[in-house]
Design a protein around this motif. Sequence first.
Motif, PDB file in Angstrom:
ATOM      1  N   THR A  41       9.443   4.895  -3.754  1.00 41.19           N
ATOM      2  CA  THR A  41      10.599   4.486  -3.210  1.00 41.19           C
ATOM      3  C   THR A  41      10.652   2.941  -4.134  1.00 41.19           C
ATOM      4  O   THR A  41      11.279   2.068  -3.781  1.00 41.19           O
ATOM      5  N   GLU A  42       9.008   3.363  -4.961  1.00 45.41           N
ATOM      6  CA  GLU A  42       8.873   1.341  -6.070  1.00 45.41           C
ATOM      7  C   GLU A  42      10.136   1.544  -7.002  1.00 45.41           C
ATOM      8  O   GLU A  42      10.262   0.202  -7.368  1.00 45.41           O
ATOM      9  N   PHE A  92      15.064   8.070   0.355  1.00 42.13           N
ATOM     10  CA  PHE A  92      14.189   8.440   0.114  1.00 42.13           C
ATOM     11  C   PHE A  92      12.764   8.427   0.352  1.00 42.13           C
ATOM     12  O   PHE A  92      12.167   9.827   0.768  1.00 42.13           O
ATOM     13  N   SER A  93      12.997   7.822   1.666  1.00 43.84           N
ATOM     14  CA  SER A  93      11.561   7.867   2.555  1.00 43.84           C
ATOM     15  C   SER A  93      11.139   8.536   3.580  1.00 43.84           C
ATOM     16  O   SER A  93      10.404   9.645   4.146  1.00 43.84           O
ATOM     17  N   GLU A  94      12.759   9.469   3.708  1.00 44.05           N
ATOM     18  CA  GLU A  94      13.080  10.721   4.908  1.00 44.05           C
ATOM     19  C   GLU A  94      12.151  12.040   4.461  1.00 44.05           C
ATOM     20  O   GLU A  94      12.070  12.724   4.416  1.00 44.05           O
ATOM     21  N   HIS A  95      12.770  11.720   2.714  1.00 43.79           N
ATOM     22  CA  HIS A  95      12.276  13.040   1.693  1.00 43.79           C
ATOM     23  C   HIS A  95      10.449  12.798   1.086  1.00 43.79           C
ATOM     24  O   HIS A  95      10.601  13.484  -0.269  1.00 43.79           O
ATOM     25  N   GLY A  96       9.941  11.978   1.279  1.00 45.82           N
ATOM     26  CA  GLY A  96       8.978  11.426   1.129  1.00 45.82           C
ATOM     27  C   GLY A  96       9.132  11.060  -0.995  1.00 45.82           C
ATOM     28  O   GLY A  96       8.027  11.510  -1.300  1.00 45.82           O
ATOM     29  N   ALA A 144      16.590   3.842   0.318  1.00 47.94           N
ATOM     30  CA  ALA A 144      15.611   3.600   1.350  1.00 47.94           C
ATOM     31  C   ALA A 144      15.491   4.528   1.920  1.00 47.94           C
ATOM     32  O   ALA A 144      14.233   4.847   1.851  1.00 47.94           O
ATOM     33  N   GLU A 145      16.549   5.055   2.468  1.00 49.20           N
ATOM     34  CA  GLU A 145      16.088   5.367   3.862  1.00 49.20           C
ATOM     35  C   GLU A 145      15.728   7.655   3.519  1.00 49.20           C
ATOM     36  O   GLU A 145      15.363   8.008   3.804  1.00 49.20           O
ATOM     37  N   ASN A 147      19.584   0.393   0.893  1.00 48.89           N
ATOM     38  CA  ASN A 147      18.904   0.459   2.302  1.00 48.89           C
ATOM     39  C   ASN A 147      19.484   2.210   1.782  1.00 48.89           C
ATOM     40  O   ASN A 147      18.302   3.148   2.634  1.00 48.89           O
TER      41      ASN A 147
END
Length: 182
Positions: free
Chosen positions: A173-174, A166-170, A163-164, A160
Amino acid sequence: INESRDCQTWIDFAIERFGDDVKIVLCGISMGAATVLMAAGRTLPKNVVGVLADCGFSSAREIIIKCANEIHCPGKLLYPFIKLGAKIYGHFDLDEYSPNEAMKTCQVPVIFIHGDTDAFVPCEMSQINYDACVAPKKIVKVPKAGHGLAYLVDSDGYLNVLAEFFSEHGLPTEVLKMSKCD
């Protein structure tokens, strides 16, 4: 030290193998974390988009002295001999570079993860690296996790926070589409 240079070769291989648009996240646990942190302080191709460093030490000197002291050997007295051995047999200088120094020039997002009960690499070493990091960063201290065991202690929480971050920084996420080992 040498392995941090080897990362560049692996990065070049991945780009050649998977194409110019491949996104690369350098990941490592323990000495591997120190390795990818040192690699991240070097000039890297745009393909390297992030780093995951799980329980990495801040410098070879500090971890060697700590470990020597724990086995009742005088770490500060032994260190010059260990350093000489690295020069003779490994052809590198232990003091040439450190994860802590590398973080002062790092240009990619870094997530530091460390078990707060790590008896081998003190959690404070990740904090030192985090404090030195000039790139976007996050530190996660996993309660009741020993050395290299953060994922095993709290795999859902681990994935989690990745994922958070990785999402925040583009970041891609694969890689996070792993299933928990039962």
